[in-house]
Design a protein around this motif. Structure first.
Motif, mmCIF file in Angstrom:
data_model
loop_
_atom_site.group_PDB
_atom_site.id
_atom_site.type_symbol
_atom_site.label_atom_id
_atom_site.label_comp_id
_atom_site.label_asym_id
_atom_site.label_seq_id
_atom_site.Cartn_x
_atom_site.Cartn_y
_atom_site.Cartn_z
ATOM 1 N N ASP A 390 0.808 -1.289 0.087
ATOM 2 C CA ASP A 390 -0.039 0.061 -0.075
ATOM 3 C C ASP A 390 1.011 1.390 -0.128
ATOM 4 O OD1 ASP A 390 -2.180 -1.648 0.013
ATOM 5 O OD2 ASP A 390 -2.484 -1.474 2.306
ATOM 6 N N GLU A 391 1.868 1.145 0.848
ATOM 7 C CA GLU A 391 2.802 2.541 0.794
ATOM 8 C C GLU A 391 3.498 2.688 -0.394
ATOM 9 O OE1 GLU A 391 5.509 1.628 3.905
ATOM 10 O OE2 GLU A 391 4.070 2.208 5.681
ATOM 11 N N LEU A 392 3.851 1.688 -1.404
ATOM 12 C CA LEU A 392 4.447 1.691 -2.558
ATOM 13 C C LEU A 392 3.875 2.196 -3.402
ATOM 14 C CD1 LEU A 392 6.884 -1.504 -2.431
ATOM 15 C CD2 LEU A 392 7.570 0.774 -2.246
ATOM 16 N N ASN A 393 2.199 1.973 -3.601
ATOM 17 C CA ASN A 393 1.291 2.122 -4.307
ATOM 18 C C ASN A 393 1.230 3.814 -4.250
ATOM 19 O OD1 ASN A 393 0.833 -0.343 -5.731
ATOM 20 N ND2 ASN A 393 -0.710 -0.977 -4.185
ATOM 21 N N LYS A 394 1.044 4.247 -2.780
ATOM 22 C CA LYS A 394 0.846 5.632 -2.784
ATOM 23 C C LYS A 394 2.121 6.645 -3.305
ATOM 24 C CE LYS A 394 -1.862 5.187 1.378
ATOM 25 N NZ LYS A 394 -1.948 5.493 2.799
ATOM 26 N N ASP A 395 3.295 5.831 -2.965
ATOM 27 C CA ASP A 395 4.515 6.571 -3.689
ATOM 28 C C ASP A 395 4.373 6.496 -5.182
ATOM 29 O OD1 ASP A 395 5.387 6.710 -1.067
ATOM 30 O OD2 ASP A 395 6.587 5.256 -1.287
ATOM 31 N N ILE A 396 4.025 5.477 -5.726
ATOM 32 C CA ILE A 396 3.674 5.539 -7.289
ATOM 33 C C ILE A 396 2.629 6.425 -7.802
ATOM 34 C CG2 ILE A 396 2.817 4.290 -9.094
ATOM 35 C CD1 ILE A 396 4.109 1.630 -7.777
ATOM 36 N N GLN A 397 1.604 6.563 -6.838
ATOM 37 C CA GLN A 397 0.712 7.481 -7.381
ATOM 38 C C GLN A 397 1.310 8.827 -7.088
ATOM 39 O OE1 GLN A 397 -2.485 6.756 -8.468
ATOM 40 N NE2 GLN A 397 -2.754 9.083 -9.121
ATOM 41 N N LYS A 398 1.969 9.286 -6.386
ATOM 42 C CA LYS A 398 2.605 10.730 -6.192
ATOM 43 C C LYS A 398 3.386 10.868 -7.121
ATOM 44 C CE LYS A 398 2.585 10.893 -0.847
ATOM 45 N NZ LYS A 398 3.184 10.716 0.339
ATOM 46 N N GLU A 399 4.428 10.116 -7.607
ATOM 47 C CA GLU A 399 5.238 10.037 -8.820
ATOM 48 C C GLU A 399 4.269 10.184 -10.024
ATOM 49 O OE1 GLU A 399 8.575 10.406 -8.620
ATOM 50 O OE2 GLU A 399 8.413 10.217 -6.430
ATOM 51 N N MET A 400 3.387 9.567 -10.145
ATOM 52 C CA MET A 400 2.658 9.631 -11.388
ATOM 53 C C MET A 400 1.875 11.025 -11.441
ATOM 54 S SD MET A 400 0.799 5.883 -11.860
ATOM 55 C CE MET A 400 -0.219 6.285 -13.237
ATOM 56 N N ASP A 401 1.440 11.510 -10.488
ATOM 57 C CA ASP A 401 0.804 12.934 -10.424
ATOM 58 C C ASP A 401 1.862 13.935 -10.670
ATOM 59 O OD1 ASP A 401 -1.634 11.910 -9.596
ATOM 60 O OD2 ASP A 401 -1.123 12.127 -7.338
ATOM 61 N N GLN A 402 2.909 13.962 -10.207
ATOM 62 C CA GLN A 402 3.842 14.998 -10.610
ATOM 63 C C GLN A 402 4.570 14.623 -12.032
ATOM 64 O OE1 GLN A 402 7.855 14.701 -8.116
ATOM 65 N NE2 GLN A 402 6.511 14.495 -6.065
ATOM 66 N N ARG A 403 4.583 13.351 -12.403
ATOM 67 C CA ARG A 403 4.876 13.180 -13.811
ATOM 68 C C ARG A 403 3.550 13.835 -14.993
ATOM 69 N NH1 ARG A 403 5.121 7.329 -16.374
ATOM 70 N NH2 ARG A 403 2.896 7.574 -15.970
ATOM 71 N N ASP A 404 2.365 13.669 -14.460
ATOM 72 C CA ASP A 404 1.152 14.313 -15.202
ATOM 73 C C ASP A 404 1.268 15.870 -15.317
ATOM 74 O OD1 ASP A 404 0.365 11.874 -15.617
ATOM 75 O OD2 ASP A 404 -0.993 11.738 -14.097
ATOM 76 N N ALA A 405 1.641 16.490 -14.104
ATOM 77 C CA ALA A 405 1.660 17.908 -13.952
ATOM 78 C C ALA A 405 2.821 18.335 -14.757
ATOM 79 C CB ALA A 405 2.006 18.440 -12.258
ATOM 80 N N LEU A 406 3.957 17.622 -14.696
ATOM 81 C CA LEU A 406 5.222 18.171 -15.568
ATOM 82 C C LEU A 406 4.733 18.007 -17.092
ATOM 83 C CD1 LEU A 406 8.085 16.943 -13.756
ATOM 84 C CD2 LEU A 406 7.551 19.242 -14.131
ATOM 85 N N THR A 407 3.984 16.987 -17.515
ATOM 86 C CA THR A 407 3.607 16.729 -18.819
ATOM 87 C C THR A 407 2.780 17.848 -19.358
ATOM 88 O OG1 THR A 407 3.756 14.289 -18.715
ATOM 89 C CG2 THR A 407 2.415 15.254 -20.268
ATOM 90 N N LYS A 408 1.780 18.206 -18.352
ATOM 91 C CA LYS A 408 1.092 19.515 -18.854
ATOM 92 C C LYS A 408 1.801 20.760 -18.875
ATOM 93 C CE LYS A 408 -3.318 17.253 -16.602
ATOM 94 N NZ LYS A 408 -4.118 17.606 -15.324
ATOM 95 N N MET A 409 2.682 20.810 -18.090
ATOM 96 C CA MET A 409 3.532 21.918 -18.118
ATOM 97 C C MET A 409 4.353 22.126 -19.482
ATOM 98 S SD MET A 409 6.609 23.174 -15.472
ATOM 99 C CE MET A 409 5.394 23.252 -14.153
ATOM 100 N N LYS A 410 4.798 20.711 -19.985
ATOM 101 C CA LYS A 410 5.460 20.821 -21.079
ATOM 102 C C LYS A 410 4.530 21.131 -22.288
ATOM 103 C CE LYS A 410 8.561 17.561 -23.756
ATOM 104 N NZ LYS A 410 8.919 16.070 -23.887
ATOM 105 N N ASP A 411 3.525 20.752 -22.313
ATOM 106 C CA ASP A 411 2.425 20.946 -23.239
ATOM 107 C C ASP A 411 2.271 22.248 -23.517
ATOM 108 O OD1 ASP A 411 2.178 18.237 -23.741
ATOM 109 O OD2 ASP A 411 0.449 17.953 -22.610
#
Length: 598
Positions: A390-411
């Protein structure tokens, strides 16, 4: 009822009384100030008391607060903080509304009192001056009258004497007339001064002094009203916090009512349930028959010669038996290098489980448990693995949220180049992708262990051992861990029961692969790559600058450090290429293994 008319002659007593009134006011100010200090001290003690019993972060006490009773106690501690805050509010309000206000008022009162009594003393001095003038005029008039009487008597005496010349008589007559004139003048002056004094005295006692005393009376009455208002404020300050204090007490009562003894009992089961089944009956072994005794005596030699034996479900496990007996060393053995003896110990397959238990015991003793929580009973291991997933899944979700935010910023940067460079976020996106991939590999690893545990729990059909309690109380001991991996027969021989279980569930592999995959070397710290290293030689591993890895063997003086990226990738890198952070609790594990193997 006025002090000016009733107390016209009590100037000194009024002065003493008003000073006493100011002293009373200052005494009340001191009382309130000490009350505020008590409130502050009480609030501080309550906060310290609450802080003292708060659970320590990252400690065992935090786990204890899963129970409703301890959560209610934690709620009580939090409410005590709010309760202490209300006493601080009392202190602050009393300081601002009473102490500060009265202190300013006392200063003003002293100035006003000084001014009024200064005017009173000035009026008294003026009337005393008028009285002195009247007395001087009166004495002068009296003296002139006496002088005139004496001059008249002397004139009459001279006039009756026939021997006195006419000139002397005339002279005495003129002197008597002069004295009479002076007496008349003194009389007129005395009469005028007397009238003036009477007028001043009337104004003094009926106008000036009543006005001054009236002002003093009003001043004293204002002081009395002020101290009364302060006493009301004193009570009101307390009354204002009563509803909030009542809410704090209501919350404490609510927390106490939320205690659920049944739920706490269930939590105890979840916390300590091992997943083992109670041991069954022990089979009777009849040693009276020579056949069975012969078989029993030969079991040790058979197990040593063939390397395997039949599993014995009825035998009692002897937890204190060491899997390999320490013998006296020969001179040749004593001179043999430690690495040779260690390798010889490692090449014996029946000792793999004992070595793993030995490492696990040392790791637990030093505070670093195995990564797969294999030191715990099945049920507790399942819970820990699920928590880790569960802890690792939460960390993955945080990293994915950051990646999505950076992807939007790149766009956005691509569409509007003036807002920023789109290539500036590529490096960070690559890092996030690597982190997500690493976390997913970690999740797969822990999910594999979790699936293994969840698959074993319901399929457990073998006879439970009587030494199952060793998982809870003695799992830090390598001796007991080995005793759990291997079963002893009544005469002291060992059987490979655990090995047979593994052979039934896991495909057979060679010794090196099985040891490397199932039981990697324990980590003794972490490291950060300072430079990029291309590991092209055998036994080395490539690393990228800034990459975080695990240290499994520190530099022995040859300039190389052994590191691990994941379970399948490990090797050596130059020590100067990495910055090592050793775990102080685990860095002596290998030294302990050396001592034990000796």
């Amino acid at each position: 009822m006025s002090w000016g008319t009733e107390l016209w002659d009590q100037f000194d007593n009024l002065e003493k009384h008003t000073q006493w009134g100011i002293d009373v006011l200052e005494k009340y100010i001191k009382f309130v100030k000490e009350r505020t200090e008590i409130e502050l001290s009480y609030a501080k003690q309550l906060r310290n008391l609450s802080k003292k019993y708060q659970p320590k972060k990252n400690s065992k006490e935090e786990e204890e607060y899963r129970y409703t009773s301890t959560r209610a106690f934690l709620a009580t501690l939090n409410e005590m903080n709010d309760y202490a805050g209300q006493h601080e509010v009392i202190s602050e309000n009393m300081t601002s509304l009473i102490t500060g206000e009265l202190t300013r008022y006392v200063q003003e009162l002293k100035q006003e009192r000084k001014s009024h009594f200064h005017d009173g003393r000035k009026a008294q001095q003026h009337i005393e001056t008028c009285w002195k003038q009247l007395e001087a005029s009166k004495r002068r008039f009296e003296r002139d009258c006496k002088e005139a009487d004496r001059a008249q008597q002397y004139f009459e005496k001279m006039d009756a004497d026939i021997n006195v010349t006419k000139a002397d008589v005339e002279k005495a007559r003129q002197q008597a007339q002069l004295r009479h004139q002076m007496a008349e003048d003194s009389k007129a002056e005395y009469s005028s001064t007397l009238q003036k004094f009477n007028s001043e005295q009337h104004d003094h006692y009926y106008t000036h002094i009543p006005n001054i005393f009236q002002k003093i009376q009003e001043m004293e009455e204002r002081r009395i009203v002020k101290i009364g208002e302060s006493m009301k404020t004193f009570a009101e300050v307390d009354r204002q916090v009563i509803p909030i204090i009542g809410k704090c007490l209501d919350e404490i009562t609510k927390a106490a009512e939320s205690i659920d003894h049944k739920n706490d009992s269930q939590l105890v089961i979840e916390a300590f349930k091992s997943g083992f089944e109670p041991p069954g009956d022990i089979d009777f072994e009849d040693f009276t028959q020579p056949m069975k005794r012969t078989v029993s005596e030969s079991s040790l030699s058979n197990s040593r010669g063939e390397g395997k034996s039949e599993p014995k479900f009825g035998g009692k496990s002897k937890g204190k038996l060491w899997p390999f007996i320490k013998k006296n060393k020969s001179p040749k053995q004593q001179k043999e290098p430690l690495s040779h003896r260690f390798n010889e110990f490692m090449t014996s397959k029946p000792k793999i489980h004992c070595f793993r238990s030995l490492k696990r015991g040392l790791s637990l003793k030093l505070g670093a448990g195995p990564e797969d929580f294999s030191n715990l009973p099945p049920e507790q291991r399942r819970k820990k693995l699920q928590q880790k997933v569960d802890e690792l899944n939460k960390d993955i979700q945080k990293e994915m949220d950051q990646r999505d935010a950076l992807t939007k910023m790149k766009d956005v940067y691509i569409k509007n180049p003036q807002m920023g460079d789109a290539a500036s976020v590529d490096h960070r996106l690559a890092e996030l992708g690597q982190n997500i991939e690493k976390l997913r590999l970690e999740v797969q690893k822990f999910e594999g262990w979790l699936a293994e545990v969840e698959g074993r729990l319901p399929m457990r059909t073998e006879q439970p051992r009587r030494q199952s309690g060793l998982y809870e109380a003695q799992n830090t001991s390598a001796v007991n861990s080995c005793a759990q991996d291997r079963e002893s027969s009544p005469d002291g021989s060992y059987t490979e029961e655990q090995s047979q279980e593994t052979e039934m569930k896991v495909p057979a592999t060679d010794f090196d692969d099985e040891f490397d995959d199932e039981e990697p070397l324990p980590t003794i710290g972490t490291c950060k790559a300072l430079y990029t290293f291309e590991g092209q030689n055998e036994g080395t591993i490539s690393v990228a600058e800034g990459e975080m890895l695990y240290v499994i063997e520190e530099d022995k003086g040859d300039g190389w450090t052994r590191i691990r990226r994941n379970e399948d990738e490990e090797g050596y890198v130059p020590t100067s290429y990495v910055e090592v952070y050793l775990d102080k609790n685990a860095k002596d594990v290998y030294k302990s293994l050396q001592k034990i193997s000796e």
